[in-house]
Design a protein around this motif. Sequence first.
Motif, PDB file in Angstrom:
ATOM      1  N   GLY A 193      50.391  34.223  43.675  1.00 19.14           N
ATOM      2  CA  GLY A 193      49.298  33.971  42.737  1.00 19.14           C
ATOM      3  C   GLY A 193      48.004  33.557  43.405  1.00 19.14           C
ATOM      4  O   GLY A 193      46.921  33.784  42.860  1.00 19.14           O
ATOM      5  N   VAL A 194      48.096  32.922  44.585  1.00 22.22           N
ATOM      6  CA  VAL A 194      46.876  32.452  45.256  1.00 22.22           C
ATOM      7  C   VAL A 194      46.482  33.335  46.439  1.00 22.22           C
ATOM      8  O   VAL A 194      45.488  33.040  47.108  1.00 22.22           O
ATOM      9  N   LYS A 195      47.235  34.380  46.700  1.00 24.35           N
ATOM     10  CA  LYS A 195      46.925  35.248  47.849  1.00 24.35           C
ATOM     11  C   LYS A 195      45.543  35.871  47.673  1.00 24.35           C
ATOM     12  O   LYS A 195      45.214  36.407  46.612  1.00 24.35           O
ATOM     13  N   ASP A 196      44.727  35.777  48.725  1.00 22.41           N
ATOM     14  CA  ASP A 196      43.363  36.327  48.754  1.00 22.41           C
ATOM     15  C   ASP A 196      42.428  35.653  47.751  1.00 22.41           C
ATOM     16  O   ASP A 196      41.387  36.219  47.396  1.00 22.41           O
ATOM     17  N   VAL A 197      42.802  34.469  47.270  1.00 22.33           N
ATOM     18  CA  VAL A 197      41.952  33.723  46.340  1.00 22.33           C
ATOM     19  C   VAL A 197      41.087  32.739  47.135  1.00 22.33           C
ATOM     20  O   VAL A 197      41.579  32.066  48.037  1.00 22.33           O
ATOM     21  N   THR A 198      39.824  32.660  46.818  1.00 19.00           N
ATOM     22  CA  THR A 198      38.929  31.747  47.527  1.00 19.00           C
ATOM     23  C   THR A 198      39.181  30.298  47.099  1.00 19.00           C
ATOM     24  O   THR A 198      39.831  30.043  46.079  1.00 19.00           O
ATOM     25  N   ALA A 199      38.631  29.370  47.859  1.00 20.27           N
ATOM     26  CA  ALA A 199      38.849  27.946  47.591  1.00 20.27           C
ATOM     27  C   ALA A 199      38.200  27.484  46.298  1.00 20.27           C
ATOM     28  O   ALA A 199      38.535  26.420  45.780  1.00 20.27           O
ATOM     29  N   THR A 200      37.277  28.279  45.765  1.00 14.29           N
ATOM     30  CA  THR A 200      36.590  27.879  44.532  1.00 14.29           C
ATOM     31  C   THR A 200      37.117  28.621  43.303  1.00 14.29           C
ATOM     32  O   THR A 200      36.702  28.330  42.187  1.00 14.29           O
ATOM     33  N   THR A 201      38.041  29.539  43.504  1.00 10.31           N
ATOM     34  CA  THR A 201      38.584  30.326  42.393  1.00 10.31           C
ATOM     35  C   THR A 201      39.768  29.602  41.757  1.00 10.31           C
ATOM     36  O   THR A 201      40.643  29.096  42.461  1.00 10.31           O
ATOM     37  N   LYS A 202      39.799  29.579  40.441  1.00  7.98           N
ATOM     38  CA  LYS A 202      40.917  28.961  39.728  1.00  7.98           C
ATOM     39  C   LYS A 202      41.839  30.046  39.181  1.00  7.98           C
ATOM     40  O   LYS A 202      41.377  31.022  38.592  1.00  7.98           O
ATOM     41  N   VAL A 203      43.140  29.843  39.364  1.00  9.93           N
ATOM     42  CA  VAL A 203      44.118  30.845  38.964  1.00  9.93           C
ATOM     43  C   VAL A 203      44.747  30.462  37.631  1.00  9.93           C
ATOM     44  O   VAL A 203      44.638  29.329  37.164  1.00  9.93           O
ATOM     45  N   SER A 204      45.437  31.417  37.041  1.00 12.16           N
ATOM     46  CA  SER A 204      46.052  31.223  35.738  1.00 12.16           C
ATOM     47  C   SER A 204      47.146  30.150  35.778  1.00 12.16           C
ATOM     48  O   SER A 204      47.831  29.952  36.794  1.00 12.16           O
ATOM     49  N   MET A 205      47.319  29.455  34.645  1.00 10.73           N
ATOM     50  CA  MET A 205      48.391  28.467  34.513  1.00 10.73           C
ATOM     51  C   MET A 205      49.767  29.114  34.624  1.00 10.73           C
ATOM     52  O   MET A 205      50.768  28.418  34.860  1.00 10.73           O
ATOM     53  N   PHE A 206      49.826  30.417  34.443  1.00 10.65           N
ATOM     54  CA  PHE A 206      51.101  31.111  34.498  1.00 10.65           C
ATOM     55  C   PHE A 206      51.835  30.861  35.811  1.00 10.65           C
ATOM     56  O   PHE A 206      53.055  30.640  35.824  1.00 10.65           O
ATOM     57  N   TRP A 207      51.088  30.883  36.938  1.00 10.88           N
ATOM     58  CA  TRP A 207      51.732  30.777  38.240  1.00 10.88           C
ATOM     59  C   TRP A 207      52.407  29.425  38.426  1.00 10.88           C
ATOM     60  O   TRP A 207      53.551  29.342  38.887  1.00 10.88           O
TER      61      TRP A 207
END
Length: 529
Positions: free
Chosen positions: A396-410
């Motif tokens: 879920g966090v792969k290739d995600v920047t430090a400022t990007t927020k991911v879905s609660m699903f993960w």
Amino acid sequence: MQTVPAQTEQPLSAESTSHPKGLSVLFTTEMWERFSFYGMRAIMKLYMVKALLFSEADSSNLYGSYLGLVYLTPLLGGYVADRYWGNRRSIMIGGLMMALAQFVLFASASAYQNVGFSHMAFYTGLALLIFGNGFFKPNISSMVGNLYPARDRRIDVAYTIFYMGINVGATFAPIICGYFGDTGRPADFKWGFLLAGIGMLLGTATFEFLKGRFVVTPEGGPLGAKPERLPAQSAADAAVSNRKNLMLVALFAGVFALLYFLVLDQKIIDSLIYSAMVVVPIAVLADKSLTPVERRKINVVLIIGFFVIFFWAAFEQAGNSLTTFADKQTDRQLGSFLVPASFFQTINPFGIILFAPVFAVLWTWLSKRGWEPSSPLKMAYGLALLAVGYLIIAFGVKDVTATTKVSMFWLTAMYLVHTFGELCLSPIGLALVNKLAPARVASLMMAVWFLAIATGNKFSGTLGALYPEPGKPAPHFAGFEITGLYEFFMVFVVLCGATAFLLLLIYRKLTKMMEDEPATGVTPMLEQA
């Protein structure tokens, strides 16, 4: 959440099908204690970082030290209860200490801008919690089985009921304490601690006012009373006993002071916990009276304890790095409501309530068909599921920047898979200890089990300190640089995956070493966290 088994099932007369009312008293007492414990745990990491301004690494190490010591002090509390105070007095003293601890934390959070006072009060509160838990936890757990005659089959159901009460408290604690304490405003953390303190007082008061009437032996006598002196004890012996009690009080004061300063020195805590994990097993194996069969079974427990360390080191990120992840990099907006980061800690206990009966039915169904996995194999599944959970969130966090927020699903999916892993490992492992430990070293073997949990919790702080922070030097682990969240979560995938694979390689050997382990039957669970 760790679990303990009930006693062996025996026939029961038809008229004895109901449960003692004392079970309801213990159920309610423990429910409120777990509410207090998990309510504080839900906001502890956030309070350290947002109000006390601890660094991510310092807060993680302190979190691990706190949990590690929480699993060491029950060894002292159980000993004192057996020799001096009895279960009742130990529970009361432990409960009052933990309530006081939460109110001290409330004082710390009320004056969080006063750095000197808030830090001193915070450390004092932690020391009181560590010490109070040592008196409370082992004694209330042991009282459940003592409500019934020996080998009464109702004990199995009683522990399951008690276990559900624990998880009810653990489910609502993050929601209630988190709703009022985790608001995004540092000044509001005090309300979470206050509610945790009120919950602890309610539990202690429930026990105090109802124990005399309902918490009784099967014969109707007081359960858990102070151990009686022998009738032949002379006045001189009584005087010696009183002096010993005074020395015991002095010892407690000394241990409390030690715990207070240990919290301030992480290196001392590391040495204390890790050295204990080495010394105690050596002390067990040094018993020359052990038969070859007993020694072989003890070796199984020691080997399983090694794997347990890695399980809890990864699992206990729930209140540590995973809470930081929920706070900083999870999109928690649900319509117009911003879900507090602490709320996610309720997924595990709620999942336990939902799925524990499912797993019990599953093991029974497999057992009837001769397909039930052995205990070591179940525990390997538990570690593998932990690795799968971290793999999900790493994806879920792969290739995600430090400022990007991911879905609660993960985060939700990971917690759910981890709950399945817990159900495969925790109740099975402690039941295994009870079945394999020779009677004359049973307490010592239980100490080894709790030491493994303590070591795992302490290690969880060390691993949580690897959480990458933008703008700060990248942490390193085993020669690898952790540049982002993907690498951080992959550490747990590799650790849990490797230990699961290793256990899969040796589980048949361990099963054979266990010799006469029963392959059927499902042992109910009693959480000890």
